[in-house]
Each structure stands twice: as structure tokens, then as C-alpha cells.
Design a protein around this motif. Sequence first.
Motif, PDB file in Angstrom:
ATOM      1  N   VAL A  29      33.103  34.912  37.100  1.00 20.16           N
ATOM      2  CA  VAL A  29      32.457  35.227  36.005  1.00 20.16           C
ATOM      3  C   VAL A  29      32.495  33.421  35.788  1.00 20.16           C
ATOM      4  O   VAL A  29      33.302  33.763  35.032  1.00 20.16           O
ATOM      5  N   HIS A  60      21.938  33.344  45.370  1.00 21.36           N
ATOM      6  CA  HIS A  60      22.132  33.424  43.373  1.00 21.36           C
ATOM      7  C   HIS A  60      21.695  31.615  42.928  1.00 21.36           C
ATOM      8  O   HIS A  60      21.044  32.396  42.148  1.00 21.36           O
ATOM      9  N   THR A  79      32.561  37.057  45.138  1.00 27.92           N
ATOM     10  CA  THR A  79      32.148  37.106  45.192  1.00 27.92           C
ATOM     11  C   THR A  79      30.614  37.360  43.132  1.00 27.92           C
ATOM     12  O   THR A  79      32.332  37.127  43.089  1.00 27.92           O
ATOM     13  N   LYS A  80      29.914  36.660  43.087  1.00 28.70           N
ATOM     14  CA  LYS A  80      29.275  37.317  41.584  1.00 28.70           C
ATOM     15  C   LYS A  80      28.519  38.397  42.086  1.00 28.70           C
ATOM     16  O   LYS A  80      27.757  38.664  41.015  1.00 28.70           O
ATOM     17  N   SER A  81      28.696  39.231  43.204  1.00 27.96           N
ATOM     18  CA  SER A  81      27.431  40.947  43.306  1.00 27.96           C
ATOM     19  C   SER A  81      28.046  41.853  43.252  1.00 27.96           C
ATOM     20  O   SER A  81      29.077  41.844  43.691  1.00 27.96           O
ATOM     21  N   GLY A  82      27.679  42.708  42.644  1.00 28.11           N
ATOM     22  CA  GLY A  82      27.935  44.068  42.467  1.00 28.11           C
ATOM     23  C   GLY A  82      27.697  44.376  43.324  1.00 28.11           C
ATOM     24  O   GLY A  82      28.448  45.786  43.611  1.00 28.11           O
ATOM     25  N   SER A 102      24.553  38.807  40.477  1.00 29.62           N
ATOM     26  CA  SER A 102      24.498  39.910  39.496  1.00 29.62           C
ATOM     27  C   SER A 102      24.419  39.626  38.224  1.00 29.62           C
ATOM     28  O   SER A 102      25.570  39.013  37.482  1.00 29.62           O
ATOM     29  N   VAL A 133      36.223  38.680  41.631  1.00 29.14           N
ATOM     30  CA  VAL A 133      34.744  38.688  41.185  1.00 29.14           C
ATOM     31  C   VAL A 133      34.730  36.910  40.047  1.00 29.14           C
ATOM     32  O   VAL A 133      35.652  37.409  39.526  1.00 29.14           O
ATOM     33  N   ASP A 192      28.564  33.278  49.081  1.00 33.19           N
ATOM     34  CA  ASP A 192      28.598  34.153  48.255  1.00 33.19           C
ATOM     35  C   ASP A 192      28.049  34.868  49.878  1.00 33.19           C
ATOM     36  O   ASP A 192      27.117  35.476  50.297  1.00 33.19           O
ATOM     37  N   ARG A 212      27.247  44.010  34.789  1.00 30.33           N
ATOM     38  CA  ARG A 212      27.768  44.156  36.720  1.00 30.33           C
ATOM     39  C   ARG A 212      28.006  44.099  37.500  1.00 30.33           C
ATOM     40  O   ARG A 212      29.171  44.595  37.413  1.00 30.33           O
ATOM     41  N   ARG A 213      28.718  43.263  36.830  1.00 28.82           N
ATOM     42  CA  ARG A 213      30.181  42.331  37.644  1.00 28.82           C
ATOM     43  C   ARG A 213      31.441  43.051  36.882  1.00 28.82           C
ATOM     44  O   ARG A 213      32.048  43.415  37.855  1.00 28.82           O
TER      45      ARG A 213
END
Length: 377
Positions: free
Chosen positions: A200, A86, A173-176, A216, A198, A143, A220-221
Motif C-alpha cells: 500500500v 499496473h 502484491t498490490k491487487s485485490g 487495485s 499487500v 506483480d 480494495r487492497r
Amino acid sequence: MPPAPPPAYRPAAPIKGRGALSNERSRFEQWRREAEVEQAVEDEADPPSRPETVVRLHDARSIISRNQSPDIPFDASLNPYQGCEHGCIYCYARPSHAYLGLSAGLDFETRLFAKENAAALLEKELSRKGYVPQVIVVGGNTDPYQPIERDLGITRSVLQVMERFSHPLSITTKSGLVTRDIDILARMAKKSLVRVFVSVTSLKNEISRTLEPRASAPARRLAAMRRLSEAGIPVGVLVAPVVPAVTDMELEAILGSAAEAGAESAAYILLRLPREVAGLFQEWLQAHYPLRAAHVQSLLAQMRGGKLYDASFGSRMSGTGVFADLLRQRFQLACKRLKLNNERLGLRTDLFAVPPEIQADTRRRRPGPGTPQLDLF
């Protein structure tokens, strides 16, 4: 004298898709070599080199990490990967790459290590006689859903073990990509065994793509949060980190968007700059916000007792002083208005059980009376 490492890689400009601008060697290396460039003229038409991501599969010796920090809300964590593609410039895990003899800069986001035996190690640990279950945070350091997870699936294999043992876990996580595992997470959520946070940092793409280039996109998040919530999975938002004069003005907007997407809980963390992260972040500021850099650092110092970073327990996550107090009050008022953190049910540990097939296998492997193994004692 040991051979000298190659010179530190210093691009002249930010690299698209990468957070760090430099690659200083590990702080543990005894010898260093620096290139001396005389009258070097760079052709501005030539783009800077783009280091490729290199992934090394390896067998970890242990899989559950434990901490005794009084200001971290969990005691056990699991990280399927070391390093993170990331490329978040602020990542507090960057300095840990020095223990591998690598840089906290570009190495951290391009030279990754995947623990391919993570699921097997976890199964062994959970099957251990006398094991006491407690919530394990998946992704407490790097992540678990960074881009390489899409092909390797190590995080998914870990979740499969957790489900078999009915073991509680929390994901950050920071991912979709987390929505890929909704099938497992939804089943565990019905038993109160899982929650997902999540992270952000900003709702603005122009900030996110340089601050956390391969995570992401913000939209998307939020979409992932909505899908998780609709599937009955408890979701929270982690506004982290809050960067003074860069993202702090978005605090209420992020909380509002997350609540609309189904978030039930929220937390925030003030920007932390331990060890090498301080220099890397300053480089990032000069490259992307040169006119604002001094102001950002001034605000940070006012929230960190006059320093860029203060590691004192109790304040390292939220800071001190007038600006830190204001941030705290804004967060609390926004959560109250949005009905976040009104109720947070704990995850269950009483459902934990070693699967029957593993119990049977353990009994078969356990030496009995009169076996040669006992003759050794």
C-alpha cells in the motif's frame, strides 16, 4: 546498417491508465532514430494515443530466480510475468525490460510476457533429486496478480503446484485479485506454508490512480487484507515505496489502516530510482506535481548521499541522513503502538515432499541397468 527502430513515443500529456509518459528505447540498442517535428500544432481537443496492452505467451527456460543480496530478505523468487500492467511509475523492475530490447517506459506496462509453462517448470524443479526447499517469494519483481492473471491463471497454477509439494511461499502484491485464491492459501496457511504481503503506497485515490494507475484501489487492497486475515492467512503490509513529500506523511495512517484490517507485520521501502526509473519518475513529477518536483528531488538527494539514487547495500532500501532516520523512527514507533511485528513465525520447510505419483513417474523414466542409454558411457 541495421534497420532503425521507430521513433520514441512521447505523449504530450499523461495517458489515462498508464504510469509512464514516454517510451525511450532500450539502452542496449545501437541505433536510434528521432522524429523531427517542424511547426507541429497539436489539436488540444484530440486525446493522446492510448497504447493497448499486448500479451505474448512464451515458454521460459527457468522459473526460480536466486539472489545473494544482503538486504533482500529472501533468496529465491518466482515471477509468472515479465512486465507489469499496473504501470507503477516507480517500479524498480522497469529497467529489466531493456534486456528484451524494449523500453522501461510504456513498453514495460503494455508489452507483457506470460510464462505459460511456469507450473510445469516449477514441478520439474521441485522434483529434482537433491532439491532443498526454502521459502519462494511469488512476485518479487512483477506483480503475480496483475490484470492479465484474471484470464490466464498462471499464478494460480503455480500455487497449485506449491500446495501439492507442501512448499512454503510468500506472496507480494498490490491487487485485490489475490482473494480469488483464498481456497488454496487457507489450506496452506493451516500448515504454516504461506504468508501474503499487500503493498500500500497511499490511501488517497487521487495519488494512487496516477502513481500506480492499474493497481487495485487502496480501499480494495485493505479489504483484501481483511478477507485474507479472516480466512486465517498471515497478512503483512508493505508501505512501498515511501515517496518524500508525496506519500511519506501517510506512513502512520497506512500502518493503522492495515493493522485494523488484520495485518500482523509491516515493512517499508524508500523510493528507489535505478537506471531509467529516475528519468521516468522525474517526468511523472513534472506532469502531476510540477510545483513540488524540486522539493521531492531535494529530499531524495538528502536521503541518498546527494544523488537521486544510491545502490549501496545496507542503505538502498531505507536511505541515509536526517530525513531517513526520522522516517525509520516514525515507522518503529507506529509499529510498536499498533503491535505490528511483535511476533513473526517462520514458514515450515519440513513438510516438503514430492507427491507419490511424481515419484512413481520419475522411477519409470529413470534408465535401468543394461538399457541402451547406459551404453553411451
